[in-house]
Motif scaffolding. Structure first.
Motif, PDB file in Angstrom:
ATOM      1  N   TYR A 174     -64.738 -24.404 -41.686  1.00  0.00           N
ATOM      2  CA  TYR A 174     -63.927 -23.601 -40.783  1.00  0.00           C
ATOM      3  C   TYR A 174     -62.761 -24.412 -40.218  1.00  0.00           C
ATOM      4  O   TYR A 174     -62.913 -25.580 -39.851  1.00  0.00           O
ATOM      5  CB  TYR A 174     -64.793 -23.060 -39.637  1.00  0.00           C
ATOM      6  CG  TYR A 174     -65.904 -22.161 -40.132  1.00  0.00           C
ATOM      7  CD1 TYR A 174     -65.675 -20.813 -40.367  1.00  0.00           C
ATOM      8  CD2 TYR A 174     -67.166 -22.680 -40.409  1.00  0.00           C
ATOM      9  CE1 TYR A 174     -66.683 -19.993 -40.851  1.00  0.00           C
ATOM     10  CE2 TYR A 174     -68.188 -21.870 -40.895  1.00  0.00           C
ATOM     11  CZ  TYR A 174     -67.932 -20.531 -41.113  1.00  0.00           C
ATOM     12  OH  TYR A 174     -68.930 -19.723 -41.599  1.00  0.00           O
ATOM     13  N   ASN A 176     -59.196 -23.826 -37.561  1.00  0.00           N
ATOM     14  CA  ASN A 176     -58.472 -22.967 -36.632  1.00  0.00           C
ATOM     15  C   ASN A 176     -57.341 -23.764 -35.984  1.00  0.00           C
ATOM     16  O   ASN A 176     -57.386 -24.999 -35.931  1.00  0.00           O
ATOM     17  CB  ASN A 176     -59.411 -22.417 -35.551  1.00  0.00           C
ATOM     18  CG  ASN A 176     -58.814 -21.210 -34.837  1.00  0.00           C
ATOM     19  OD1 ASN A 176     -57.828 -20.634 -35.303  1.00  0.00           O
ATOM     20  ND2 ASN A 176     -59.393 -20.828 -33.709  1.00  0.00           N
ATOM     21  N   ASP A 177     -56.331 -23.016 -35.500  1.00  0.00           N
ATOM     22  CA  ASP A 177     -55.248 -23.667 -34.782  1.00  0.00           C
ATOM     23  C   ASP A 177     -55.656 -23.845 -33.320  1.00  0.00           C
ATOM     24  O   ASP A 177     -56.844 -23.816 -32.988  1.00  0.00           O
ATOM     25  CB  ASP A 177     -53.953 -22.879 -34.945  1.00  0.00           C
ATOM     26  CG  ASP A 177     -53.989 -21.518 -34.263  1.00  0.00           C
ATOM     27  OD1 ASP A 177     -55.091 -21.084 -33.842  1.00  0.00           O
ATOM     28  OD2 ASP A 177     -52.941 -20.878 -34.150  1.00  0.00           O
ATOM     29  N   THR A 180     -57.248 -18.906 -30.038  1.00  0.00           N
ATOM     30  CA  THR A 180     -58.258 -18.004 -30.595  1.00  0.00           C
ATOM     31  C   THR A 180     -57.740 -16.566 -30.668  1.00  0.00           C
ATOM     32  O   THR A 180     -58.501 -15.654 -31.020  1.00  0.00           O
ATOM     33  CB  THR A 180     -59.548 -18.034 -29.751  1.00  0.00           C
ATOM     34  OG1 THR A 180     -59.226 -17.687 -28.394  1.00  0.00           O
ATOM     35  CG2 THR A 180     -60.191 -19.412 -29.789  1.00  0.00           C
ATOM     36  N   ASP A 183     -58.348 -14.153 -33.901  1.00  0.00           N
ATOM     37  CA  ASP A 183     -59.219 -14.843 -34.850  1.00  0.00           C
ATOM     38  C   ASP A 183     -60.299 -13.922 -35.417  1.00  0.00           C
ATOM     39  O   ASP A 183     -60.802 -13.032 -34.731  1.00  0.00           O
ATOM     40  CB  ASP A 183     -59.878 -16.050 -34.186  1.00  0.00           C
ATOM     41  CG  ASP A 183     -58.905 -17.208 -33.998  1.00  0.00           C
ATOM     42  OD1 ASP A 183     -57.798 -17.134 -34.546  1.00  0.00           O
ATOM     43  OD2 ASP A 183     -59.268 -18.175 -33.302  1.00  0.00           O
ATOM     44  N   THR A 186     -63.615 -17.791 -36.496  1.00  0.00           N
ATOM     45  CA  THR A 186     -64.079 -18.842 -35.591  1.00  0.00           C
ATOM     46  C   THR A 186     -64.124 -18.342 -34.154  1.00  0.00           C
ATOM     47  O   THR A 186     -63.536 -17.315 -33.814  1.00  0.00           O
ATOM     48  CB  THR A 186     -63.169 -20.082 -35.667  1.00  0.00           C
ATOM     49  OG1 THR A 186     -61.843 -19.701 -35.259  1.00  0.00           O
ATOM     50  CG2 THR A 186     -63.127 -20.630 -37.084  1.00  0.00           C
ATOM     51  N   GLY A 190     -59.336 -25.190 -33.061  1.00  0.00           N
ATOM     52  CA  GLY A 190     -59.575 -26.279 -33.994  1.00  0.00           C
ATOM     53  C   GLY A 190     -59.276 -27.625 -33.377  1.00  0.00           C
ATOM     54  O   GLY A 190     -58.258 -27.805 -32.702  1.00  0.00           O
ATOM     55  N   ARG A 199     -68.661 -22.160 -37.016  1.00  0.00           N
ATOM     56  CA  ARG A 199     -67.609 -21.292 -36.482  1.00  0.00           C
ATOM     57  C   ARG A 199     -67.182 -21.743 -35.089  1.00  0.00           C
ATOM     58  O   ARG A 199     -66.031 -21.561 -34.696  1.00  0.00           O
ATOM     59  CB  ARG A 199     -68.114 -19.851 -36.421  1.00  0.00           C
ATOM     60  CG  ARG A 199     -68.488 -19.246 -37.775  1.00  0.00           C
ATOM     61  CD  ARG A 199     -69.101 -17.853 -37.615  1.00  0.00           C
ATOM     62  NE  ARG A 199     -69.583 -17.339 -38.881  1.00  0.00           N
ATOM     63  CZ  ARG A 199     -68.832 -16.629 -39.736  1.00  0.00           C
ATOM     64  NH1 ARG A 199     -67.576 -16.358 -39.422  1.00  0.00           N
ATOM     65  NH2 ARG A 199     -69.334 -16.207 -40.869  1.00  0.00           N
ATOM     66  N   ASP A 224     -58.471 -19.635 -39.964  1.00  0.00           N
ATOM     67  CA  ASP A 224     -58.323 -18.476 -39.093  1.00  0.00           C
ATOM     68  C   ASP A 224     -56.869 -18.176 -38.739  1.00  0.00           C
ATOM     69  O   ASP A 224     -55.948 -18.923 -39.084  1.00  0.00           O
ATOM     70  CB  ASP A 224     -59.149 -18.672 -37.814  1.00  0.00           C
ATOM     71  CG  ASP A 224     -59.905 -17.417 -37.442  1.00  0.00           C
ATOM     72  OD1 ASP A 224     -59.417 -16.312 -37.750  1.00  0.00           O
ATOM     73  OD2 ASP A 224     -60.989 -17.532 -36.850  1.00  0.00           O
ATOM     74  N   THR A 225     -56.690 -17.067 -38.061  1.00  0.00           N
ATOM     75  CA  THR A 225     -55.375 -16.592 -37.639  1.00  0.00           C
ATOM     76  C   THR A 225     -54.650 -17.666 -36.842  1.00  0.00           C
ATOM     77  O   THR A 225     -55.236 -18.302 -35.963  1.00  0.00           O
ATOM     78  CB  THR A 225     -55.528 -15.335 -36.769  1.00  0.00           C
ATOM     79  OG1 THR A 225     -56.337 -14.382 -37.464  1.00  0.00           O
ATOM     80  CG2 THR A 225     -54.177 -14.734 -36.444  1.00  0.00           C
ATOM     81  N   SER A 253     -56.687 -15.773 -42.972  1.00  0.00           N
ATOM     82  CA  SER A 253     -57.057 -14.652 -42.115  1.00  0.00           C
ATOM     83  C   SER A 253     -56.629 -13.319 -42.733  1.00  0.00           C
ATOM     84  O   SER A 253     -55.551 -13.198 -43.329  1.00  0.00           O
ATOM     85  CB  SER A 253     -56.394 -14.807 -40.741  1.00  0.00           C
ATOM     86  OG  SER A 253     -56.557 -13.634 -39.980  1.00  0.00           O
ATOM     87  N   THR A 261     -52.653 -16.071 -41.458  1.00  0.00           N
ATOM     88  CA  THR A 261     -52.656 -17.535 -41.507  1.00  0.00           C
ATOM     89  C   THR A 261     -51.306 -17.996 -42.026  1.00  0.00           C
ATOM     90  O   THR A 261     -50.923 -17.672 -43.152  1.00  0.00           O
ATOM     91  CB  THR A 261     -53.781 -18.047 -42.426  1.00  0.00           C
ATOM     92  OG1 THR A 261     -55.041 -17.644 -41.883  1.00  0.00           O
ATOM     93  CG2 THR A 261     -53.741 -19.556 -42.542  1.00  0.00           C
TER      94      THR A 261
END
Length: 332
Positions: A174, A176-177, A180, A183, A186, A190, A199, A224-225, A253, A261
């Motif tokens: 997983y 992520n930026d 959230t 998302d 996750t 991240g 997650r 993720d987004t 995403s 993404t």
């Protein structure tokens, strides 16, 4: 002892033969080759204590073989430097030294690099040296360790030095930026120091996952987004590969309404690999040479690129020496 002058007598805290005076000297360390030979081979010509097992090396089963230390210890053989375990009949191997050859032991497994331990088997003879492990009864993980514990003296133990993988099915990772919002995969932002295996603890970039783990067919990296900014191409290399049936999937995403993404300033290069699948990604590569292409497939057979959009940069998609490449629903 001194390979530069041809002295290949094994170091031993139990005693090493010295040619110059024909006596046995005591060393500060012990070679793992002592008592590590074929357990069925003859060892009786070695001086006592001899551990009841042949030494590896030119002096095994001779009167000048290094002696077995009386202190007890184990040497891990299987998976000590990483690797992969799978199936219902994976062979775990070890060597018992000194008095430990007469001990009973238990074998334990950790799915999380030593944070917790589970029993594999107990009441096993240390001298047996092997155990057939049914890995399918344990957690799939890329951070596994195993260890030996003497049941005769629990202070005598040894465990594998590097994490290995237990793989009886695909593993999810997983990313992520720092937000959230929107998302779908996750539940936390991240962070580079996260493991990226939960997650709730994603890593901050795809490259961090690729650098930390060896990905295999069936594995999926969920990104993720969010917006991921960089100035260097993300590289998927030969250590991360699937095949024409089971691919390594990089899944962006599916929440397009929230922006999906988005890779800004860089793209992805799959090089000298196979079975890679890129899905649901938007890229705006940079303008400098090396980062000005959205997706590069170089010697990357059996790859799929689907629902990928590239804008800006110099080139959308570059395919070179890559047979069986399929693009679907892509736009540059």
């Amino acid at each position: 002892a001194d390979p530069l002058v041809g002295d290949y007598h094994l170091l031993s805290q139990g005693g090493r033969y010295v040619v110059s005076n024909e006596l046995f000297a005591i060393d500060e360390t012990t070679s793992p080759l002592i008592d590590s030979g074929d357990p069925l081979a003859v060892y009786t010509n070695e001086p006592d204590p001899n551990g009841r097992r042949l030494n590896i090396g030119p002096y095994g089963n001779t009167h000048v073989a290094s002696k077995t230390p009386t202190n007890s210890f184990f040497t891990i053989v299987s998976l000590n430097d990483g690797g992969r375990a799978d199936g219902s009949a994976f062979m775990l191997s070890w060597i018992a030294h000194g008095a430990a050859t007469g001990h009973t032991i238990r074998l334990e497994f950790s799915p999380d690099a030593g944070a917790s331990w589970q029993s594999i088997v107990s009441n096993r003879s240390a001298a047996s040296g092997t155990y057939t492990w049914n890995t399918t009864l344990f957690t799939n993980t890329v951070r596994a360790l195993w260890k030996i514990v003497s049941q005769s003296d629990t202070n005598i133990t040894a465990w594998s030095e590097k994490p290995f993988a237990v793989r009886n099915g695909p593993i999810s990772f997983y990313v992520n930026d720092s937000s959230t919002n929107g998302d779908v995969y996750t539940s936390a932002i991240g962070i580079s120091t996260n493991l990226g295996l939960l997650r709730s603890a994603p890593k901050a970039s795809l490259q961090q996952i690729l650098d930390a783990y060896d990905l295999e067919g069936g594995d999926t990296v969920y990104i993720d987004t969010g917006v991921y900014t960089g100035s260097a191409q993300t590289v998927i290399s030969q250590l991360d590969a699937g095949d024409g049936i089971s691919r390594v999937v990089v899944q962006g995403s599916t929440n397009e309404a929230a922006g999906g993404t988005f890779f800004r300033g860089f793209g992805i290069r799959a090089s000298d690999t196979r079975g890679i699948e890129l899905k649901n990604l938007t890229m705006a590569p940079g303008t400098a040479a090396g980062v000005d292409i959205g997706v590069v497939l170089y010697n990357a057979t059996n790859s799929i690129v689907e629902w990928v959009r590239v804008q800006g940069g110099h080139c959308g998609f570059n395919v070179n020496h890559s047979s069986m490449s399929r693009f679907s629903h892509c736009v540059a």
